[in-house]
Design a protein around this motif. Structure first.
Motif, PDB file in Angstrom:
ATOM      1  N   ASN A  28       0.853  -1.190   0.000  1.00 20.05           N
ATOM      2  CA  ASN A  28       0.000   0.000   0.000  1.00 20.05           C
ATOM      3  C   ASN A  28       0.891   1.244   0.000  1.00 20.05           C
ATOM      4  O   ASN A  28       1.790   1.361   0.843  1.00 20.05           O
ATOM      5  CB  ASN A  28      -0.924   0.020   1.220  1.00 20.05           C
ATOM      6  CG  ASN A  28      -2.130  -0.870   1.030  1.00 20.05           C
ATOM      7  OD1 ASN A  28      -2.877  -0.716   0.080  1.00 20.05           O
ATOM      8  ND2 ASN A  28      -2.313  -1.828   1.925  1.00 20.05           N
ATOM      9  N   ARG A  56      -4.194  -0.934  -8.202  1.00 24.40           N
ATOM     10  CA  ARG A  56      -5.480  -0.254  -8.264  1.00 24.40           C
ATOM     11  C   ARG A  56      -5.504   0.922  -7.296  1.00 24.40           C
ATOM     12  O   ARG A  56      -4.812   0.921  -6.274  1.00 24.40           O
ATOM     13  CB  ARG A  56      -6.627  -1.201  -7.965  1.00 24.40           C
ATOM     14  CG  ARG A  56      -6.661  -1.781  -6.566  1.00 24.40           C
ATOM     15  CD  ARG A  56      -7.841  -2.734  -6.413  1.00 24.40           C
ATOM     16  NE  ARG A  56      -7.853  -3.392  -5.103  1.00 24.40           N
ATOM     17  CZ  ARG A  56      -8.724  -4.345  -4.777  1.00 24.40           C
ATOM     18  NH1 ARG A  56      -9.637  -4.745  -5.646  1.00 24.40           N
ATOM     19  NH2 ARG A  56      -8.683  -4.901  -3.586  1.00 24.40           N
ATOM     20  N   ARG A  58      -7.374   3.277  -4.509  1.00 28.34           N
ATOM     21  CA  ARG A  58      -8.232   2.984  -3.365  1.00 28.34           C
ATOM     22  C   ARG A  58      -9.070   4.215  -3.010  1.00 28.34           C
ATOM     23  O   ARG A  58      -8.750   5.345  -3.393  1.00 28.34           O
ATOM     24  CB  ARG A  58      -7.396   2.565  -2.154  1.00 28.34           C
ATOM     25  CG  ARG A  58      -6.724   1.210  -2.288  1.00 28.34           C
ATOM     26  CD  ARG A  58      -5.764   0.952  -1.139  1.00 28.34           C
ATOM     27  NE  ARG A  58      -6.407   1.160   0.154  1.00 28.34           N
ATOM     28  CZ  ARG A  58      -7.070   0.202   0.822  1.00 28.34           C
ATOM     29  NH1 ARG A  58      -7.184  -1.004   0.325  1.00 28.34           N
ATOM     30  NH2 ARG A  58      -7.626   0.468   1.995  1.00 28.34           N
ATOM     31  N   GLU A  64      -2.966   0.500  -4.099  1.00 29.05           N
ATOM     32  CA  GLU A  64      -2.720  -0.872  -3.632  1.00 29.05           C
ATOM     33  C   GLU A  64      -2.056  -1.667  -4.753  1.00 29.05           C
ATOM     34  O   GLU A  64      -2.496  -1.613  -5.913  1.00 29.05           O
ATOM     35  CB  GLU A  64      -4.055  -1.515  -3.245  1.00 29.05           C
ATOM     36  CG  GLU A  64      -3.959  -2.962  -2.807  1.00 29.05           C
ATOM     37  CD  GLU A  64      -5.333  -3.551  -2.568  1.00 29.05           C
ATOM     38  OE1 GLU A  64      -5.652  -4.592  -3.176  1.00 29.05           O
ATOM     39  OE2 GLU A  64      -6.102  -2.952  -1.770  1.00 29.05           O
ATOM     40  N   TYR A 111      -6.209  -2.931 -12.215  1.00 36.50           N
ATOM     41  CA  TYR A 111      -7.551  -3.319 -11.797  1.00 36.50           C
ATOM     42  C   TYR A 111      -8.472  -2.102 -11.700  1.00 36.50           C
ATOM     43  O   TYR A 111      -8.025  -0.961 -11.530  1.00 36.50           O
ATOM     44  CB  TYR A 111      -7.504  -3.974 -10.411  1.00 36.50           C
ATOM     45  CG  TYR A 111      -7.341  -5.472 -10.413  1.00 36.50           C
ATOM     46  CD1 TYR A 111      -6.959  -6.172 -11.561  1.00 36.50           C
ATOM     47  CD2 TYR A 111      -7.576  -6.205  -9.252  1.00 36.50           C
ATOM     48  CE1 TYR A 111      -6.803  -7.553 -11.534  1.00 36.50           C
ATOM     49  CE2 TYR A 111      -7.419  -7.584  -9.216  1.00 36.50           C
ATOM     50  CZ  TYR A 111      -7.037  -8.254 -10.368  1.00 36.50           C
ATOM     51  OH  TYR A 111      -6.888  -9.610 -10.349  1.00 36.50           O
ATOM     52  N   LYS A 112      -9.750  -2.410 -11.737  1.00 36.81           N
ATOM     53  CA  LYS A 112     -10.741  -1.383 -11.433  1.00 36.81           C
ATOM     54  C   LYS A 112     -10.535  -0.917  -9.997  1.00 36.81           C
ATOM     55  O   LYS A 112     -10.222  -1.708  -9.114  1.00 36.81           O
ATOM     56  CB  LYS A 112     -12.152  -1.948 -11.598  1.00 36.81           C
ATOM     57  CG  LYS A 112     -13.260  -0.936 -11.353  1.00 36.81           C
ATOM     58  CD  LYS A 112     -14.633  -1.558 -11.556  1.00 36.81           C
ATOM     59  CE  LYS A 112     -15.724  -0.537 -11.279  1.00 36.81           C
ATOM     60  NZ  LYS A 112     -17.081  -1.119 -11.465  1.00 36.81           N
ATOM     61  N   SER A 113     -10.727   0.374  -9.770  1.00 35.76           N
ATOM     62  CA  SER A 113     -10.451   0.942  -8.455  1.00 35.76           C
ATOM     63  C   SER A 113     -11.357   0.367  -7.377  1.00 35.76           C
ATOM     64  O   SER A 113     -12.472  -0.082  -7.655  1.00 35.76           O
ATOM     65  CB  SER A 113     -10.622   2.466  -8.491  1.00 35.76           C
ATOM     66  OG  SER A 113      -9.704   3.047  -9.380  1.00 35.76           O
ATOM     67  N   SER A 114     -10.843   0.399  -6.151  1.00 32.41           N
ATOM     68  CA  SER A 114     -11.587  -0.066  -4.981  1.00 32.41           C
ATOM     69  C   SER A 114     -12.076   1.141  -4.181  1.00 32.41           C
ATOM     70  O   SER A 114     -11.382   2.156  -4.084  1.00 32.41           O
ATOM     71  CB  SER A 114     -10.680  -0.933  -4.106  1.00 32.41           C
ATOM     72  OG  SER A 114     -11.225  -1.092  -2.816  1.00 32.41           O
ATOM     73  N   GLY A 115     -13.243   1.003  -3.605  1.00 32.16           N
ATOM     74  CA  GLY A 115     -13.756   2.075  -2.754  1.00 32.16           C
ATOM     75  C   GLY A 115     -13.290   1.970  -1.323  1.00 32.16           C
ATOM     76  O   GLY A 115     -13.645   2.812  -0.488  1.00 32.16           O
ATOM     77  N   GLU A 116     -12.474   0.956  -1.011  1.00 28.53           N
ATOM     78  CA  GLU A 116     -12.012   0.749   0.355  1.00 28.53           C
ATOM     79  C   GLU A 116     -11.175   1.929   0.830  1.00 28.53           C
ATOM     80  O   GLU A 116     -10.330   2.448   0.109  1.00 28.53           O
ATOM     81  CB  GLU A 116     -11.189  -0.529   0.453  1.00 28.53           C
ATOM     82  CG  GLU A 116     -11.996  -1.796   0.231  1.00 28.53           C
ATOM     83  CD  GLU A 116     -11.137  -3.043   0.356  1.00 28.53           C
ATOM     84  OE1 GLU A 116      -9.975  -2.911   0.799  1.00 28.53           O
ATOM     85  OE2 GLU A 116     -11.615  -4.124   0.007  1.00 28.53           O
TER      86      GLU A 116
END
Length: 781
Positions: A28, A56, A58, A64, A111-116
């Protein structure tokens, strides 16, 4: 999880058995790592090192990465991450963790982005000026983006002003309204292209469009709206130009008529206009420019630079009346460059489009409604602006940059501090020239310029900006810090936010906040601070403004060691607008000023009648507000010398006094008079007043500067030695004054003491939000 320290060699023996063929590591990265071409960069160095996995964005503005590959390849990856990161990226933290299990990836993928959102402290980058590669393509007839006003790439273009929510993907920005054509899509998906995953990628076929209208919004037929607008400007018309972070009002710089009209409709009698010029060579035709100033002007931040007018200055005197310098910036978008293409005008006025005491206008409908009576034409584009952001303003003292306003090109990038704050605090500033600041660890996220928080519109702007900053950084606020003044709008806002969110509220005295900001910026543990400005609410309820304070980390708060002599403000706030009143209050102690006031009655709104009221108030000698303000003393000198009789904008008399002093010398050679920890200013003004016929205004103005600088420095040195403190600092709005700052530095350093000034935030009230947050963190609530 473990942080990777760039200062030491990375070791992965901790994570894996050397005999293992494949290592799996999750990483990260925090910092400014979205919107700067970071994912494409990660993709390239991963593929180059033969690694598999993914990268991706975050929802906490971080990135990440999952890597699968040989240990040596991962070590090389981490080294490349450090050494070859994109120029606009800032890496604050790299957190790595060994993953168990077998490899899961056949290749490396974005990758498609994460909403985390787990980590705090990352943020979106500021808007970035057009890069050289895009500028070259703008001028290349064979390029598909030839003459496209909104040309951008991963290395330039709007960022902060288009983001609505995280992560930074096109659908979360105001670019979501523009679906990419096949050509833009091909570049967006090509790992070898610099627009690989560039969220602002667009071209004339699929991107935002520009158009010219009349003042009523009626479309003007034009095949080339931008260059047509440039011609209109050169002919003396006034055009509202929509940019990245809001509208500018523009016109010619060599014609007086449109400037007279613009000043009348904007109610700006004297306040200087910023100008945009086509090139450094054009600047040299009317202003002096040093290597340092040229470096700042051409940087990706593209601030407005305050430059000294040259002897061959040929622009209209109405641009910056009564001042020795002029605010100049270079174009920072393709649209700006194209405005100059078919005209001879060396520069255009390019001033922020905002009604008096209101935020800069960003929406088309609001622009038509509020500017229709001011301008002749509008140059619109059809991309929405998510967040307004004014231009930054900088000047140079010697080799040091001094921020007048820190905004576009800088905000919201964090200022990295030398030590970590124990608490996460948001500072809301004072009342004038405001910003917000979010203090998190060793990072200070200072917002764009907010302005004077004296009405609902600006209060809402401050509140919304603060909340957006908290969201972008994924911060968990513990306290809201504000000014000590009980009636400031920001004090009430801090109370409301604290109540709403369960935070603590911490009030910080104004001048202590200025000095605390200086301490935070330089990592100073103790300091004798000289703080000079126009006004700050003192702990005794009085008006402070020329203070020498002892501040340390050991205890929240400060000790007031010395200050300027108290002077009367005849008529209260009226005295801050008409400095003749301040001068009268001071000189009345020594001489009869009736004849002098009557000679200057035309400079007061009610003439002789007002003079009689002033004399009556002086005769009573009671019930007048007193102040230790350095700004008011400088105003009084300006009035006594006939340099400025009315303050039509913040700091005007003192700025014009500095301008007059730039070509002067110290003819009076006054020695500071200090009694009971107080620097006398009455005798100094009397000497200036009585020598008006003997010496030039320039020499007397410089003599006043020298006296103030020597007196304040002498007092500070005395107090530093008494308290065994090795550092003296200079802050407050008056610290923007070059003569005072350089003179003080010379005196302090001659005594073997360290002299600190601001380098990364404004010395004026734009920096108090940081000081409030830092002081509140020290207080532990």
């Amino acid at each position: 999880m473990e942080k990777v320290n760039w200062k030491v060699k990375e070791h992965f023996n901790h994570y894996c058995n050397k005999e293992m063929a494949i290592v799996r590591v999750k990483i990260n990265v925090t910092g400014i790592v979205q919107g700067v071409g970071f994912r494409p960069f990660i993709y390239r160095i991963a593929v180059k090192n033969g690694l598999k996995g993914y990268v991706r964005n975050r929802g906490d503005a971080g990135v990440e990465i999952l890597l699968e590959g040989k240990e040596d390849a991962i070590k090389n990856f981490l080294r490349h991450l450090r050494e070859k990161k994109p120029p606009l990226a800032q890496i604050h933290q790299v957190i790595t963790a060994l993953l168990k299990g077998k490899s899961e990836h056949a290749k490396f993928t974005i990758y498609k982005s994460s909403g985390e959102a787990e980590l705090s402290g990352s943020v979106i980058p500021p808007d970035i000026a057009i890069c050289d590669e895009c500028l070259k393509e703008l001028r290349d007839p064979d390029d598909p983006r030839y003459e496209y006003f909104f040309i951008t790439c991963t290395n330039c273009g709007p960022r902060y002003t288009i983001i609505e929510r995280l992560p930074y993907d096109r659908e979360n920005t105001t670019m979501r309204d523009f679906q990419m054509c096949s050509f833009c899509q091909s570049e967006y998906t090509n790992p070898l292209n610099r627009r690989f995953h560039a969220q602002t990628v667009a071209c004339p076929e699929c991107g935002p469009k520009v158009y010219l209208t009349t003042r009523t919004g009626e479309l003007t037929e034009s095949e080339d709206p931008v260059r047509e607008a440039g011609k209109l400007l050169s002919e003396g018309f006034i055009v509202a130009v929509k940019g990245y972070g809001g509208f500018h009002v523009a016109t010619a710089t060599t014609k007086d008529e449109p400037l007279v009209r613009l000043r009348k409709v904007k109610h700006r009698k004297q306040k200087p206009f910023a100008i945009m010029t086509r090139s450094l060579e054009a600047i040299k035709s009317f202003a002096e420019i040093s290597l340092k100033e040229a470096e700042l002007l051409t940087s990706y931040t593209r601030p407005i630079m305050l430059l000294n007018k040259s002897e061959k200055h040929h622009l209209s005197d109405l641009i910056a009346p009564g001042l020795h310098n002029v605010g100049v910036m270079l174009p920072y978008t393709g649209l700006h460059y194209m405005l100059f293409d078919e005209v001879d005008e060396p520069a255009f006025v390019m001033t922020s489009a905002n009604p008096p005491n209101q935020p800069i206008i960003k929406d088309d409908g609001e622009a038509l409604r509020r500017l229709g009576d001011t301008v002749d034409y509008f140059l619109f584009h059809d991309r929405q602006i998510a967040h307004r952001c004014d231009d930054s303003v900088v000047r140079v003292h010697g080799e040091n940059q001094v921020f007048i306003r820190r905004s576009r090109g800088y905000a919201p990038a964090p200022i990295m501090l030398k030590e970590k704050a124990e608490h996460c605090v948001v500072g809301l500033g004072g009342e004038l020239n405001n910003t917000a600041c979010l203090l998190l660890g060793n990072k200070a996220f200072v917002s764009q310029h907010i302005g004077d928080v004296e009405n609902v519109e600006t209060r809402d702007f401050l509140e919304n900006t603060t909340k957006h900053l908290i969201h972008l950084t994924n911060s968990k606020i513990e306290a809201a810090a504000c000014d000590l003044h009980p009636k400031f709008t920001t004090t009430k806002l801090a109370h409301d936010l604290a109540e709403e969110n369960g935070w603590q509220r911490v009030q910080v005295q104004h001048h202590y906040a200025h000095i605390a900001a200086l301490m935070a910026e330089h990592g100073a543990k103790e300091i004798v601070g000289i703080c000079c400005d126009g006004y700050g609410y003192g702990t005794d309820g009085e008006a402070w403004g020329g203070e020498i304070l002892l501040c340390t980390h050991e205890n929240f708060g400060f000790k007031r060691l010395a200050h300027l002599e108290k002077q009367s403000l005849i008529g209260g706030d009226l005295a801050t607008r008409y400095p003749l009143r301040v001068a009268a209050g001071i000189l009345h102690k020594k001489v009869n000023i009736e004849n002098w006031l009557l000679q200057n009655k035309r400079h007061l709104p009610y003439g002789e009648k007002e003079v009689r009221v002033i004399l009556h108030q002086l005769g009573k000698g009671s019930n007048t507000i007193e102040t230790t303000s350095c700004g008011r003393v400088l105003d009084a000198v300006a009035a006594a010398l006939g340099i400025c009789h009315e303050r039509t904008y913040e700091g005007e008399p003192a700025m014009k006094l500095e301008a007059a002093a730039m070509k002067g010398k110290d003819v009076l050679k006054l020695e500071p008079t200090i009694k009971s920890n107080t620097l006398d200013t009455t005798q100094m003004l009397l000497e200036i007043f009585e020598n008006r016929e003997k010496y030039s205004k320039a020499d007397l103005a410089y003599s006043a500067h020298t006296y103030m600088a020597k007196g304040l420095a002498t007092l500070a040195i005395e107090k530093a030695l008494e308290n065994n403190v090795k550092t003296i600092g200079f802050t407050g709005g008056v610290a923007c004054n070059k003569i005072l700052a350089l003179t003080m530095r010379k005196i302090v350093e001659a005594h073997g003491l360290r002299f600190l000034v601001h380098e990364t935030i404004p010395p004026g009230d734009g920096g108090t939000s940081l000081g409030q947050a830092f002081a509140a963190s020290l207080s532990r609530f």
